[in-house]
Every structure is written in structure tokens, then in C-alpha cells.
Design a protein around this motif. Structure first.
Motif, PDB file in Angstrom:
ATOM      1  N   ILE A 166      54.533 -57.144 -32.195  1.00  0.00           N
ATOM      2  CA  ILE A 166      56.187 -56.701 -31.708  1.00  0.00           C
ATOM      3  C   ILE A 166      57.164 -57.753 -32.369  1.00  0.00           C
ATOM      4  O   ILE A 166      57.081 -58.790 -31.956  1.00  0.00           O
ATOM      5  N   ALA A 167      57.977 -57.309 -33.597  1.00  0.00           N
ATOM      6  CA  ALA A 167      59.062 -58.381 -34.047  1.00  0.00           C
ATOM      7  C   ALA A 167      59.942 -58.430 -32.845  1.00  0.00           C
ATOM      8  O   ALA A 167      60.559 -57.514 -32.117  1.00  0.00           O
ATOM      9  N   LEU A 168      60.516 -59.674 -32.823  1.00  0.00           N
ATOM     10  CA  LEU A 168      61.440 -59.893 -31.736  1.00  0.00           C
ATOM     11  C   LEU A 168      62.803 -60.450 -32.514  1.00  0.00           C
ATOM     12  O   LEU A 168      62.783 -61.301 -33.356  1.00  0.00           O
ATOM     13  N   SER A 169      63.888 -59.705 -32.006  1.00  0.00           N
ATOM     14  CA  SER A 169      65.277 -60.369 -32.333  1.00  0.00           C
ATOM     15  C   SER A 169      65.383 -61.421 -31.348  1.00  0.00           C
ATOM     16  O   SER A 169      64.988 -61.585 -30.497  1.00  0.00           O
ATOM     17  N   ASN A 170      66.363 -62.413 -31.788  1.00  0.00           N
ATOM     18  CA  ASN A 170      66.982 -63.262 -31.089  1.00  0.00           C
ATOM     19  C   ASN A 170      67.552 -63.000 -29.693  1.00  0.00           C
ATOM     20  O   ASN A 170      67.314 -63.565 -28.587  1.00  0.00           O
ATOM     21  N   SER A 171      68.123 -61.780 -29.556  1.00  0.00           N
ATOM     22  CA  SER A 171      68.570 -61.207 -28.543  1.00  0.00           C
ATOM     23  C   SER A 171      67.513 -60.696 -27.521  1.00  0.00           C
ATOM     24  O   SER A 171      67.605 -61.193 -26.062  1.00  0.00           O
ATOM     25  N   GLU A 200      65.326 -64.318 -19.753  1.00  0.00           N
ATOM     26  CA  GLU A 200      66.121 -64.232 -18.425  1.00  0.00           C
ATOM     27  C   GLU A 200      65.160 -63.334 -17.595  1.00  0.00           C
ATOM     28  O   GLU A 200      65.003 -63.638 -16.426  1.00  0.00           O
ATOM     29  N   ALA A 201      64.470 -62.423 -18.051  1.00  0.00           N
ATOM     30  CA  ALA A 201      63.524 -61.676 -17.246  1.00  0.00           C
ATOM     31  C   ALA A 201      62.224 -62.249 -16.661  1.00  0.00           C
ATOM     32  O   ALA A 201      61.839 -62.139 -15.442  1.00  0.00           O
ATOM     33  N   LEU A 202      61.696 -63.447 -17.265  1.00  0.00           N
ATOM     34  CA  LEU A 202      60.908 -64.318 -17.048  1.00  0.00           C
ATOM     35  C   LEU A 202      61.092 -65.447 -16.077  1.00  0.00           C
ATOM     36  O   LEU A 202      60.161 -66.184 -15.609  1.00  0.00           O
ATOM     37  N   LYS A 203      62.430 -65.878 -15.956  1.00  0.00           N
ATOM     38  CA  LYS A 203      62.882 -67.019 -15.293  1.00  0.00           C
ATOM     39  C   LYS A 203      62.278 -67.289 -13.879  1.00  0.00           C
ATOM     40  O   LYS A 203      61.771 -68.374 -13.472  1.00  0.00           O
ATOM     41  N   THR A 254      57.663 -71.531 -17.743  1.00  0.00           N
ATOM     42  CA  THR A 254      57.316 -72.272 -18.853  1.00  0.00           C
ATOM     43  C   THR A 254      57.437 -71.233 -20.051  1.00  0.00           C
ATOM     44  O   THR A 254      58.246 -71.935 -21.163  1.00  0.00           O
ATOM     45  N   GLN A 255      57.188 -70.011 -19.994  1.00  0.00           N
ATOM     46  CA  GLN A 255      57.163 -68.979 -21.080  1.00  0.00           C
ATOM     47  C   GLN A 255      58.776 -68.598 -21.110  1.00  0.00           C
ATOM     48  O   GLN A 255      59.161 -68.517 -22.476  1.00  0.00           O
ATOM     49  N   ALA A 256      59.311 -68.913 -19.974  1.00  0.00           N
ATOM     50  CA  ALA A 256      60.972 -68.614 -20.153  1.00  0.00           C
ATOM     51  C   ALA A 256      61.735 -69.573 -20.979  1.00  0.00           C
ATOM     52  O   ALA A 256      62.473 -69.404 -21.691  1.00  0.00           O
ATOM     53  N   ALA A 257      61.165 -70.858 -20.627  1.00  0.00           N
ATOM     54  CA  ALA A 257      61.936 -71.969 -21.461  1.00  0.00           C
ATOM     55  C   ALA A 257      61.427 -71.950 -22.806  1.00  0.00           C
ATOM     56  O   ALA A 257      62.480 -72.126 -23.812  1.00  0.00           O
ATOM     57  N   LEU A 258      60.356 -71.614 -23.270  1.00  0.00           N
ATOM     58  CA  LEU A 258      59.863 -71.235 -24.730  1.00  0.00           C
ATOM     59  C   LEU A 258      60.819 -70.245 -25.243  1.00  0.00           C
ATOM     60  O   LEU A 258      61.430 -70.441 -26.528  1.00  0.00           O
ATOM     61  N   LEU A 259      60.702 -69.032 -24.622  1.00  0.00           N
ATOM     62  CA  LEU A 259      61.813 -68.056 -25.083  1.00  0.00           C
ATOM     63  C   LEU A 259      63.250 -68.346 -25.280  1.00  0.00           C
ATOM     64  O   LEU A 259      63.854 -67.904 -26.384  1.00  0.00           O
ATOM     65  N   THR A 260      63.933 -69.225 -24.589  1.00  0.00           N
ATOM     66  CA  THR A 260      65.164 -69.666 -24.551  1.00  0.00           C
ATOM     67  C   THR A 260      65.325 -70.521 -25.810  1.00  0.00           C
ATOM     68  O   THR A 260      66.121 -70.256 -26.649  1.00  0.00           O
TER      69      THR A 260
END
Length: 344
Positions: free
Chosen positions: A54-59, A66-69, A74-80
């Protein structure tokens, strides 16, 4: 919707001008991710099941972070961090270990191997070759071969050199992951998808292919081909080769047990048990006729090498006078012969 996945990863990669994926980098791939994490991702991305990229936009990456915080920091920090990217982003979700259908899926499975999350031949890699485009690997990353000449000219006109280190389907592993506790003399000789165990040293002429590797610790001075997994404490001498192959369905696995020594310019086409030694220069195929000797060097019987596959404490050598391939064991050759007969 099920909250169980085989694997999940968020990546950043390279596409050509037509939007075709050339490669994907997954900093923190997950195997069997937690159901709570999967549930959040499913809700955010509208995932409908199966194996999907699934293609992800920056937003979207920012919203996912934010949802995984409170679920996976770890994954939340990566997505940030990914939300700041100027390169295309992708989320790859694998419901099962099925044949591959996309380039991002192929790269995820190669990452799972090199991150030591799965051992060689622990993944279904059927269909991988057509999904890995042959690209130019340069000091500016992956470049589509059809776009390379223009990029080289553009670089020259701006006063710098676009260096092409290789043209291949597979990149070098160390551009994607450097496993802990390894020494690699020439990183270009280790492909992404190699499993390099902790304590492994790969010397300058050593080579480790994808879907192959070593449990470590050990020394690699020769070639570890696809389909080969080397046990702990083994030494593959300079120029040694192996004959394992990878094919969709019915994979041939050549395993090397712990504490083995495969001499320089030697090769194997059978799995080795623990503490086996193959003399330098000896190429041992499955059909090689081997003279089984007892403790007094008397001939017990002649058999094919495949009948000795996986047996421990064997020495394979070539008779310097007759040229015959011989096998000796620390155990009684008679006892070994009886065990083989009983097994058959």
C-alpha cells in the motif's frame, strides 16, 4: 478482519519515472507482528486482507505514527521519520508466506533473511527473479538502466561522476542492514537476503548469496551459494564452492553442520553433518563414488556420497596414488555401514 499477519514493514524506496519500484529499504521489518499493532494499521490503511503493498503518503505515515504511539514506540518513531521523506513510501502487509507478487514483497522477504528473523529456506521465495528489476547500483542509489545514460550525462555536466558499482538484481546487504557481531572484508560480496550469523568473518574472497548463509561463529573464505546454510564453528576455505540451488517448490538445501572444514577449492553437493572435513581441491557431488574405509584403512564398501549425507565426524579425501575418493570416520566404519544399512 483478522489481526494476524505473517509479516509487516514500512519502507522507503526508489521508483523509475514510470512509477515502477526498483528497490525498497525496510529499516525495521516485523515477523508475526502483535495483533494490537496490526489492528491499528488495518484501521488506518483500510487493509482488506491478503498480501498487499500500500503506497503511503507523508501525511498517512504521520497519522500512523500518531496511532501507534501507545502501541509500538519503535514503529511509531520510524513512521515519524518516514513522514519526512522525499522518496516514495510503502507499507507491505503479508497475511501469509505465499509466492511473491510484487517488488516490495520480494524486498521485504530479503530483509527478513538479512535481519536474521528467518533462516535460509524458511521463506517462500517463488517468483522472486522476475520481480527484482536489473538496475544500476550507484553512489546515487538504484537507477533504471533505461535512465542511466541520461543520469550519467547530467552528472558530468554538473561536474561530478556518477559511479556505477554493479548492475544486478540484488544489492549488497550492507546498504540495507549490517547485522551485529560480523566482520566483512568486502561488502560487495554479500547480497541482500544473505543470513550472516553473529561471530561470522567473511574474508575478501568470501561470497554469500541470498537465501544462504552461516549460523556463526565461523570463517567464510569461499562461496556460499543459494541453498547452503553453514553451521557454527565451520571454516570454508578460500575458493571453496557449494552446489545448493534455489527453485520454486522443491528447494534443494545443502546444510553444513557445526565445526566443519571445507578446504580451499573444494566443493560439496551433499549436506554435511557436524565436524566433517573435505580435503582441499576435492569436489564432492551427490553421485561421487566414495570408498568407505575402516580404522585400519581397509575397504568396507564403495557407495555414493549421498549415502553419507548428514553423517558426523567424517573425513573426505582423495587417495594420492589411485585418485579414488575415500572417507574415514572417527567411529567404526563397520558401525557406520550398519547404521546406513538399517536406515535404508
Amino acid at each position: 478482519m483478522s489481526t494476524t499477519l505473517f509479516s509487516l514493514a514500512f519502507g522507503v524506496g526508489t521508483q523509475n519515472r514510470q512509477g515502477t519500484w526498483l528497490e525498497v529499504f525496510y529499516a525495521q521489518p516485523l515477523l508475526n507482528p502483535a495483533s494490537e499493532l496490526v489492528a491499528k494499521v488495518v484501521a488506518q490503511l483500510g487493509y482488506q486482507g491478503g498480501n498487499q503493498t500500500i503506497a503511503l503518503s507523508n501525511s498517512q505515515a504521520s497519522d500512523l505514527a500518531e496511532a501507534l504511539k501507545n502501541v509500538d514506540t519503535t514503529q511509531a518513531a520510524l513512521l515519524t521519520r518516514l513522514a519526512e521523506s522525499q522518496k516514495p513510501l510503502v507499507a507491505t502487509l503479508l497475511a501469509e508466506d505465499a509466492p511473491l507478487t510484487s517488488t516490495p514483497e520480494a524486498y521485504l522477504k530479503l530483509h527478513l533473511l538479512s535481519h536474521r528473523l528467518v533462516k535460509p529456506h524458511g521463506l517462500n521465495l517463488t517468483g522472486i527473479f522476475p520481480l527484482l528489476p536489473n538496475v544500476a547500483w550507484t553512489n546515487q542509489g538504484a537507477i533504471d538502466l533505461a535512465e542511466l545514460a541520461e543520469r550519467q550525462l547530467e552528472a558530468r555536466l554538473k561536474g561530478y561522476l556518477l559511479e556505477v558499482s554493479s548492475v544486478d538484481k540484488f544489492p549488497k546487504m550492507t546498504d540495507y542492514v549490517v547485522p551485529a557481531g560480523v566482520r566483512i572484508a568486502d561488502s560487495a560480496r554479500i547480497r541482500l537476503g544473505a543470513y550472516v550469523g553473529e561471530g561470522t568473518t567473511v574474508m575478501h574472497e568470501g561470497f554469500v548469496n541470498f537465501n544462504a548463509g552461516t549460523a556463526g561463529p565461523g570463517m567464510i573464505e569461499g562461496r556460499v551459494s543459494a541453498g547452503v546454510f553453514v553451521g557454527k564453528g565451520s571454516d570454508l576455505g578460500g575458493g571453496c564452492s557449494t552446489m545448493g540451488t534455489l527453485s520454486g517448490g522443491g528447494n534443494i538445501v545443502i546444510s553444513v553442520g557445526e565445526g566443519c572444514l571445507i578446504g580451499a577449492n573444494a566443493g560439496i553437493g551433499i549436506p554435511l553433518g557436524d565436524r566433517n572435513t573435505v580435503e582441499s581441491g576435492l569436489y564432492l557431488t551427490a553421485g561421487t563414488k566414495v570408498a568407505l574405509l575402516d580404522a585400519d584403512n581397509n575397504l568396507v564398501k564403495v557407495l555414493k556420497a549421498r549415502e553419507l549425507a548428514g553423517q558426523p565426524d567424517l573425513l573426505f579425501r582423495r587417495n594420492s596414488q589411485s585418485g579414488a575418493v575415500e572417507c574415514k570416520t572417527h567411529k567404526s566404519a563397520i558401525e557406520l555401514n550398519e547404521a546406513l544399512h538399517a536406515h535404508n
